[in-house]
Write an enzyme that holds these catalytic residues in place. Structure first.
Site: not given
Ligand SMILES: Cc1ncc(COP(=O)(O)O)c(C=O)c1O
Ligand SMILES: N[C@@H](CCOP(=O)(O)O)C(=O)O
Length: 467
Positions: A112
């Protein structure tokens, strides 16, 4: 470049407007009106570029008049200057045809940071041009919260209200949020799941009474600016592994469908992607949608991969819109049906379009542990449980072995040290950049997962529009 809503009724906005708005006023998500594309020569020319220069080339076609190239370069230099690895998102080889793309070298140890470090700076830049106080409301299953808080803590003109599911994030994830004591940071533990938190956030945006009182914005991947920053690392990795002269495949641990949608965008822009493997844990709505056309919400089951414990994947709406001829009215009807019945069938165009690029796998706790052990025994890598779901899915994918497979390593193993230790016997230590995380004071409130409780709390702490 203008941005249009997936539900067809909100006004089109430029990049600055779409970034500040987050969610469209008709409940839809913003997408660029068209996909910019790179030629094979453009991609070849990116092979030797630094991460920052790659980011400038990839993001520039999306920003229109909102930023000059120099402004964008300056923001990317600042954002990626905080990463602990010179390559920002390095590739690590696991075996002859399989790589990990390490996305966790940012300040809060998860992928993120790649987007949110830039988004924090974009907010600051755009707010400096107008008299606005931004009220950010976000939902997190652990990683978005800490990355967003790090990106905006202490910034003038912004308050952030971050909802996490009480007791369902790891201790490291919670402390990364709740030990940030800047006055503009407000952590709310809600008595419910991530899906409940996400639904409350969307309801706040769509409630005319509440949303008219504040300048609301979003840090979740419903905000387009989050996704555009994530497209960069697909292209950065792809050209290093031989694109455009050969195709590449990616396996992506998935929850809200943001990260893997960024891969779809990279493909639409011209990166030759053979396959995007959508990896879910037992919260498998996306696996069912892609394999059977059945997008119906199940009950969230808590797992050792809490960040993926999601049963309503916001960004899937963006894919459904793009695959169905970008018909906003039809998509609005389809989503209304889902919101009423919590179930939806994909159209044939959506199923066939998705099948051309995506495959999927549902990985249970045993599969996840086996993948963690395989990475350690066969390649000497300690990986986090989310990345292990991606790795296990990559191993199941029917992809030509001559095509390089890249598994996205989305979090540092130390964020989930109990689960890593259970699977491998190794307890990863926290990197020094997290500082004295377990010695710091925590601050958060716990609230019921109701719209009334959450909006009452926000109203007591947020700055009203125009005041
Ligand atoms: C460590 C981790 N892996 C995978 C994901 C999944 O990613 P996305 O929500 O973009 O599919 C998340 C949260 O979003 C995460 O925090
Ligand atoms: N896994 C995410 C959930 C929120 O997802 P986002 O990518 O839409 O912000 C988290 O870690 O908070």
């Amino acid at each position: 470049m203008q941005y249009v809503s997936t539900r067809g009724r909100a006004d089109a906005l430029d990049f600055e407007g779409a970034t500040l708005a987050g969610l469209a006023s008709d409940g839809g998500l913003y997408l660029p009106e068209r996909w910019p594309t790179f030629t094979a020569e453009d991609l070849s020319a990116m092979r030797g570029l630094s991460y920052v220069e790659t980011a400038v080339r990839v993001i520039l076609p999306f920003v229109g008049d909102s930023l000059s190239e120099d402004e964008l370069r300056d923001l990317c230099t600042q954002a990626y200057g905080r990463f602990a690895h010179a390559a920002v998102t390095p590739l690590v080889q696991l075996d002859h045809g399989h790589w990990l793309l390490e996305l966790f070298h940012g300040p809060t140890l998860a992928f993120k940071d790649v987007a949110l470090q830039l988004l924090g700076l974009l907010f600051e830049k755009f707010l400096s041009r107008r008299e606005t106080h931004l009220t950010i409301i976000g939902a997190t299953s652990g990683d978005t919260g800490s990355a967003a808080i790090d990106a905006v803590a202490g910034r003038a003109g912004i308050d952030i209200f971050m909802l996490h599911p009480a007791g369902r994030v790891s201790d490291v994830q919670r402390r990364q949020m709740t030990t940030v004591l800047a006055p503009n940071v407000h952590n709310i533990a809600i008595e419910g799941s991530f899906d409940d938190a996400q639904a409350l956030v969307k309801r706040a945006f769509n409630d005319p009474d509440f949303s008219s009182r504040y300048d609301l914005s979003a840090v979740n991947s419903i905000n387009w600016a989050r996704l555009v920053a994530q497209v960069v690392y697909y292209i950065y990795a792809g050209v290093r592994l031989g694109a455009p002269d050969r195709s590449v495949a990616f396996a992506v641990p998935t929850g809200n469908f943001g990260d893997v949608f960024a891969g779809y965008v990279a493909s639409r822009m011209g990166l030759p992607i053979e396959r995007l493997v959508v990896a879910t844990n037992v919260n498998d709505i996306l696996h069912r949608a892609l394999s059977e056309g059945d997008y119906s919400q199940g009950t969230v089951v808590p797992t050792a991969t809490p960040s993926m414990d999601i049963q309503v994947s916001s960004n899937f709406e963006r894919l459904l819109f793009d695959l169905n001829g970008r018909d906003g009215a039809a998509l609005a009807e389809q989503m209304k049906g889902f919101e009423q019945t919590r179930a939806m069938r994909l159209t044939n165009a959506q199923r066939d379009g998705a099948a051309a690029l995506f495959s999927s796998a549902r990985i249970d706790a045993d599969g996840m542990s086996r993948a963690m052990r395989w990475a350690y025994d066969a390649a000497g890598q300690i990986i986090d449980p989310h990345s292990a779901i991606g790795l296990a899915a990559a191993h199941t994918a029917a992809v030509d072995p001559s095509v390089p497979m890249v598994t996205l390593a989305t979090a540092h193993p130390a964020k989930f040290r109990d689960a890593v230790e259970r699977a491998t016997g190794v307890r990863p230590g926290l990197p020094s950049r997290t500082g004295d995380l377990f010695g710091r004071e925590e601050r958060y409130v716990t609230l019921p997962a109701t719209f009334e409780a959450v909006t009452y709390y926000i109203a007591g702490h947020a700055v009203k529009r125009g005041s």
